[in-house]
Scaffold this active site. Structure first.
Site, PDB file in Angstrom:
ATOM      1  N   ASP A  40     -11.395  13.488 -18.548  1.00 17.53           N
ATOM      2  CA  ASP A  40     -11.846  12.253 -19.196  1.00 17.53           C
ATOM      3  C   ASP A  40     -10.982  12.037 -20.449  1.00 17.53           C
ATOM      4  O   ASP A  40      -9.976  12.715 -20.631  1.00 17.53           O
ATOM      5  CB  ASP A  40     -13.344  12.342 -19.542  1.00 17.53           C
ATOM      6  CG  ASP A  40     -13.622  13.387 -20.607  1.00 17.53           C
ATOM      7  OD1 ASP A  40     -12.664  14.087 -21.032  1.00 17.53           O
ATOM      8  OD2 ASP A  40     -14.777  13.499 -21.040  1.00 17.53           O
ATOM      9  N   LYS A  48     -10.665  10.423 -11.885  1.00 14.42           N
ATOM     10  CA  LYS A  48     -11.630  11.013 -12.813  1.00 14.42           C
ATOM     11  C   LYS A  48     -13.015  11.124 -12.170  1.00 14.42           C
ATOM     12  O   LYS A  48     -13.637  12.189 -12.197  1.00 14.42           O
ATOM     13  CB  LYS A  48     -11.729  10.186 -14.104  1.00 14.42           C
ATOM     14  CG  LYS A  48     -12.694  10.802 -15.114  1.00 14.42           C
ATOM     15  CD  LYS A  48     -12.934   9.916 -16.318  1.00 14.42           C
ATOM     16  CE  LYS A  48     -14.073   8.962 -16.067  1.00 14.42           C
ATOM     17  NZ  LYS A  48     -14.533   8.245 -17.264  1.00 14.42           N
TER      18      LYS A  48
END
Ligand code: SF4
Length: 216
Positions: free
Chosen positions: A143, A125
């Site tokens: 996310d 991420k």
């Protein structure tokens, strides 16, 4: 899971309904600094955006480079970032990240996913957020919002955000890679929220596999 034609339709409709990559998304002064992007992403783990912002502001007031950061003790870093929680672990990770950045990359954040993932504290991420926001690459960073909406709609079928990211990369059309993150995250915040999705306002409800059934 949606087929390729349906995936195109989802992106086409979200591109009409949601804002894409904007000047604000890059920060008021253009592309954000990659080093600060990495640190901010490390601070954001299990933290509300507002608390992450407070912690980042306090930390960057003390140190803006890896050298400055390593001049601080772990305790000083932990005290500055207290608002974002897990501060002792995050302070240790920040020091390890800065040490590796200086030892292996001359203090410059690498501009590749592979290089970013080689750094302590940087997972998929964070790597993708830095690639997208700081280096302007066409990458859909995943996310919690993006992970949730992609799996509700049926763009992906994955239990973890990292697997969602890989499936999105494999299944998304090239034209959606630049703004896809921004469409999906805004959609997740405004319409397909975690607890009370506004299905009656949803532009993709006819394609959504979980319309009216959001028990995840
Ligand atoms: Fe989310 Fe509801 Fe739209 Fe499905 S129909 S994508 S659950 S808002």
């Amino acid at each position: 899971m949606l087929d390729r034609a349906q995936v195109e339709q989802v992106y086409a409709r979200l591109s009409q309904a949601m804002p894409g990559r904007t000047k604000d998304a890059k920060g008021p002064k253009g592309q954000p600094d990659p080093f600060r992007s990495c640190i901010s992403c490390m601070l954001s783990a299990q933290s509300l955006d507002s608390n992450t912002a407070k912690a980042a502001k306090a930390l960057f007031a003390l140190a803006r480079t890896p050298e400055d950061m390593l001049a601080l003790t772990g305790e000083q870093i932990a005290a500055a970032i207290k608002p974002c929680g897990l501060y002792n672990v995050k302070a240790r990770n920040i020091r390890k990240f800065c040490e590796a950045l200086l030892a292996d990359h001359g203090g410059r954040v690498p501009a590749t996913r592979e290089g970013l993932l080689s750094l302590p504290g940087i997972g998929r991420k964070c790597a993708d957020i830095v690639m997208s926001f700081a280096f302007g690459e066409d990458v859909i960073a995943v996310d919690t919002h993006v992970h949730r909406v992609c799996n509700r709609i049926g763009l992906t079928q994955a239990k973890t955000a990292d697997k969602t990211a890989q499936q999105l990369e494999d299944r998304s059309p090239d034209w959606a890679m630049r703004d896809g993150h921004f469409w999906l995250i805004q959609f997740g915040k405004r319409i397909c929220s975690a607890r009370a999705p506004k299905c009656e306002q949803c532009p993709v409800s006819d394609l959504c596999e979980y319309f009216g059934d959001t028990r995840d």
